[in-house]
Design a protein around this motif. Structure first.
Motif, PDB file in Angstrom:
ATOM      1  N   CYS A 117       1.483   6.744  -6.872  1.00  0.00           N
ATOM      2  CA  CYS A 117       0.254   7.690  -7.161  1.00  0.00           C
ATOM      3  C   CYS A 117       0.704   9.120  -7.005  1.00  0.00           C
ATOM      4  O   CYS A 117       0.565   9.994  -7.714  1.00  0.00           O
ATOM      5  N   ALA A 118       1.645   9.396  -5.780  1.00  0.00           N
ATOM      6  CA  ALA A 118       2.102  10.847  -5.639  1.00  0.00           C
ATOM      7  C   ALA A 118       3.005  11.186  -6.869  1.00  0.00           C
ATOM      8  O   ALA A 118       3.103  12.114  -7.123  1.00  0.00           O
ATOM      9  N   VAL A 119       4.171  10.285  -7.116  1.00  0.00           N
ATOM     10  CA  VAL A 119       5.097  10.578  -8.120  1.00  0.00           C
ATOM     11  C   VAL A 119       4.346  10.868  -9.568  1.00  0.00           C
ATOM     12  O   VAL A 119       4.366  12.006 -10.084  1.00  0.00           O
ATOM     13  N   ALA A 120       3.211   9.885  -9.891  1.00  0.00           N
ATOM     14  CA  ALA A 120       2.494  10.147 -10.882  1.00  0.00           C
ATOM     15  C   ALA A 120       1.893  11.547 -11.044  1.00  0.00           C
ATOM     16  O   ALA A 120       1.611  12.034 -11.972  1.00  0.00           O
ATOM     17  N   ALA A 121       1.206  11.788  -9.935  1.00  0.00           N
ATOM     18  CA  ALA A 121       0.282  13.050  -9.675  1.00  0.00           C
ATOM     19  C   ALA A 121       1.284  13.998 -10.025  1.00  0.00           C
ATOM     20  O   ALA A 121       1.024  15.200 -10.830  1.00  0.00           O
ATOM     21  N   ALA A 122       2.527  14.089  -9.472  1.00  0.00           N
ATOM     22  CA  ALA A 122       3.295  15.114  -9.741  1.00  0.00           C
ATOM     23  C   ALA A 122       3.750  15.471 -10.973  1.00  0.00           C
ATOM     24  O   ALA A 122       3.836  16.532 -11.607  1.00  0.00           O
ATOM     25  N   ALA A 137       0.809  -1.096  -0.100  1.00  0.00           N
ATOM     26  CA  ALA A 137      -0.162   0.101  -0.070  1.00  0.00           C
ATOM     27  C   ALA A 137       0.844   1.285   0.141  1.00  0.00           C
ATOM     28  O   ALA A 137       0.602   2.305  -0.683  1.00  0.00           O
ATOM     29  N   GLY A 138       1.975   1.045   0.829  1.00  0.00           N
ATOM     30  CA  GLY A 138       2.634   2.526   0.676  1.00  0.00           C
ATOM     31  C   GLY A 138       3.567   2.697  -0.445  1.00  0.00           C
ATOM     32  O   GLY A 138       3.493   3.938  -1.010  1.00  0.00           O
ATOM     33  N   VAL A 139       4.009   1.502  -1.134  1.00  0.00           N
ATOM     34  CA  VAL A 139       4.486   1.591  -2.495  1.00  0.00           C
ATOM     35  C   VAL A 139       3.512   2.361  -3.565  1.00  0.00           C
ATOM     36  O   VAL A 139       3.831   3.236  -4.398  1.00  0.00           O
TER      37      VAL A 139
END
Length: 537
Positions: A88-93, A81-83
């Motif tokens: 998702c955070a990197v993709a959003a950025a 879940a952490g990965v």
């Protein structure tokens, strides 16, 4: 297996020591930076600490990721879940951030993809903005600013008495509009203001109507200097020069053009990098051209792989033919300027190796004073502080010094010696000014007053970042870095007094402003504006 034989659970401190250390190390580095900023202790190590902080932050993130996935002991579902969340955070950025800009202390500003680009904003403006109706007239008035840092190249704006109180009568905005990117300055004469911009793949010399900001003419040629945002971004860096109705402009890739100021048509053009066997330096050609008599003098520098010994060059400003070229030192980012030392007119050059004086007749190097800065960042313009004396300053590691230049009749040669040295004023790329025996400059973002005779700091106050200063009478007109604002400060060694402040731009502002009469012309890499400053009636 008995309970007594079971392994004892690890203590939380032991289990989490890796992430604790990974978080604490960059936090400590940041606290050290804040301590330096607040106390001004160890400022010469500030940017080394900054680079260490950036490296440690990236290393800490990587360490935390490796620890979490492989060594944390969390259940597989938690780690998965952490990965997923991190991915998702990197993709959003990546999907939402267009670019990240940085100020002089590497503080970031994020630009998102849903915001219109600077090119789109400029194109929309150009498609709808009316053009100026009358022609350009470049007759230089007594209060005009026809070249880099004013008519004398020393940051002094002559001939007008500004009001010392903006409370009752604040500055008035006359006009503003988008411009092409870059860190160029503005030259003002007659009814026009000229700057150089990056528009898509072209460098463009643009003439604007002084009263309305409407475009009169634009001369474009293919050239684009590109640099990463942490290194300052794209676009030209110099200020055009105006003389006898002609405009001289030097682009970031070395294109020197002479234009008929009335219509913007080219008279001649030469690439000073190619013409002098030089190489473009890290932050691009940043030294503005200076007109002295019938010459236009530039500092292309050298190619360190094959030194052509043509670091400083002078061109006939009517024909564009090279008159002389000399010098063996790499270029930096300050501009050539006319000075008189020992009764002799010469060109002062602050290059990557230090200060040098060049004979205007043939370009012979008369004298030299070493001043080496990390990454060749000699950027702030030297300022003459008295007969045969000049103040020079650069990064926090170097500080500043007054150098005396004189001709020794007994030894039949020029000599340069350091009179005093100080850590109180480290100008970086914020050019200082001198007034009534005191030097005023920005150092570590603070305004500093230094005695020009002794080098002793008198006071420091205010927070203006890596901005720029213009001296008008007894007042300092400061273009603050971020957010871009104009500030009025008394040029008074007895005490620091901020007399007024007005916001102008939201973004960082490094470009050198021009004060012509009571009209202040400011720009950054996005906008240009003209303000009317109040005067004494």
């Amino acid at each position: 297996m008995s309970t007594a034989d079971a392994p004892a659970p690890r203590g939380w401190l032991r289990r989490y020591r890796v992430p604790i250390i990974a978080v604490m190390v960059p936090v400590i580095a940041r606290l050290v930076m804040l301590f330096m900023e607040r106390t001004e202790i160890g400022l010469e190590f500030y940017f080394g600490t900054l680079m260490a902080f950036q490296f440690l932050t990236m290393f800490s993130v990587l360490t935390l990721a490796v620890w979490f996935v492989f060594f944390s002991g969390f259940r597989f579902a938690v780690r998965a879940a952490g990965v997923l969340i991190a991915a998702c955070a990197v993709a959003a950025a990546v999907g939402t951030i267009r670019k990240i800009e940085f100020d002089g202390k590497m503080n970031p500003t994020v630009r998102f993809k849903w915001e219109p680009t600077d090119e789109q904003i400029l194109a929309s403006h150009l498609s709808s903005a009316p053009a100026a109706q009358d022609g350009a007239v470049f007759t230089i008035g007594a209060t005009d600013s026809p070249c880099y840092r004013g008519p004398s190249g020393n940051g002094l704006a002559p001939g007008v008495t500004l009001a010392g109180d903006w409370t009752a009568t604040p500055p008035k905005e006359l006009w503003r509009h988008p411009v092409g990117t870059g860190h160029a300055g503005i030259a003002v004469a007659g009814n026009s203001a000229v700057t150089i911009e990056q528009r898509e793949g072209d460098e463009v010399v643009v003439c604007y109507d002084r009263a309305t900001g409407r475009e009169r003419w634009a001369y474009a040629y293919p050239a684009r200097f590109s640099q990463s945002e942490p290194m300052g971004g794209d676009g030209p860096r110099t200020t055009p020069a105006i003389a006898d109705g002609d405009v001289y402009s030097l682009g970031a890739r070395g294109d020197l053009v002479c234009l008929d100021g009335s219509i913007g048509s080219p008279r001649w053009k030469v690439n000073v990098i190619a013409d002098n066997g030089a190489a473009i330096i890290d932050w691009g050609v940043s030294a503005s051209p200076v007109v002295v008599g019938g010459l236009v003098v530039v500092n292309p520098g050298i190619d360190p792989k094959q030194n052509a010994n043509q670091a400083v060059a002078a061109y006939d400003r009517k024909s564009g033919k090279k008159v002389w070229a000399n010098g063996s030192k790499p270029a930096a980012y300050a501009s050539p300027q006319r000075v008189v030392f020992g009764g002799k007119e010469q060109v002062l050059v602050f290059d990557a190796a230090g200060l040098g004086g060049y004979d205007l007749a043939d370009g012979a190097e008369l004298w030299r004073h070493p001043w080496k800065t990390s990454m060749n960042m000699n950027s702030a313009q030297p300022v003459v502080v008295g007969p045969d004396r000049v103040f020079v300053s650069s990064e926090l590691s170097n500080g500043g010094a007054v150098v005396e230049v004189r001709y020794d009749d007994a030894e039949k040669k020029w000599q340069a010696r350091e009179v005093w040295h100080t850590r109180a004023l480290c100008a970086r790329f914020a050019c200082p000014v001198v007034h009534n025996g005191y030097i005023y400059g920005l150092s570590g973002g603070l305004l500093v007053c230094v005695d020009a005779k002794t080098g002793k700091q008198v006071w420091n106050d205010g927070k203006y970042g890596d901005g720029q200063i213009v001296l008008s009478g007894d007042y300092l007109v400061i273009s603050a870095e971020k957010p871009g604002r104009v500030v009025l400060v008394a040029a008074d060694p007895s005490e620091f007094r901020e007399l007024g402040s007005m916001p102008v731009f939201k973004d960082r502002t490094w470009n050198v402003p021009a004060l012509a009469g009571n009209q202040l012309f400011m720009r950054n890499h996005r906008e240009m504006a003209c303000l009317e400053l109040p005067t004494v009636k």
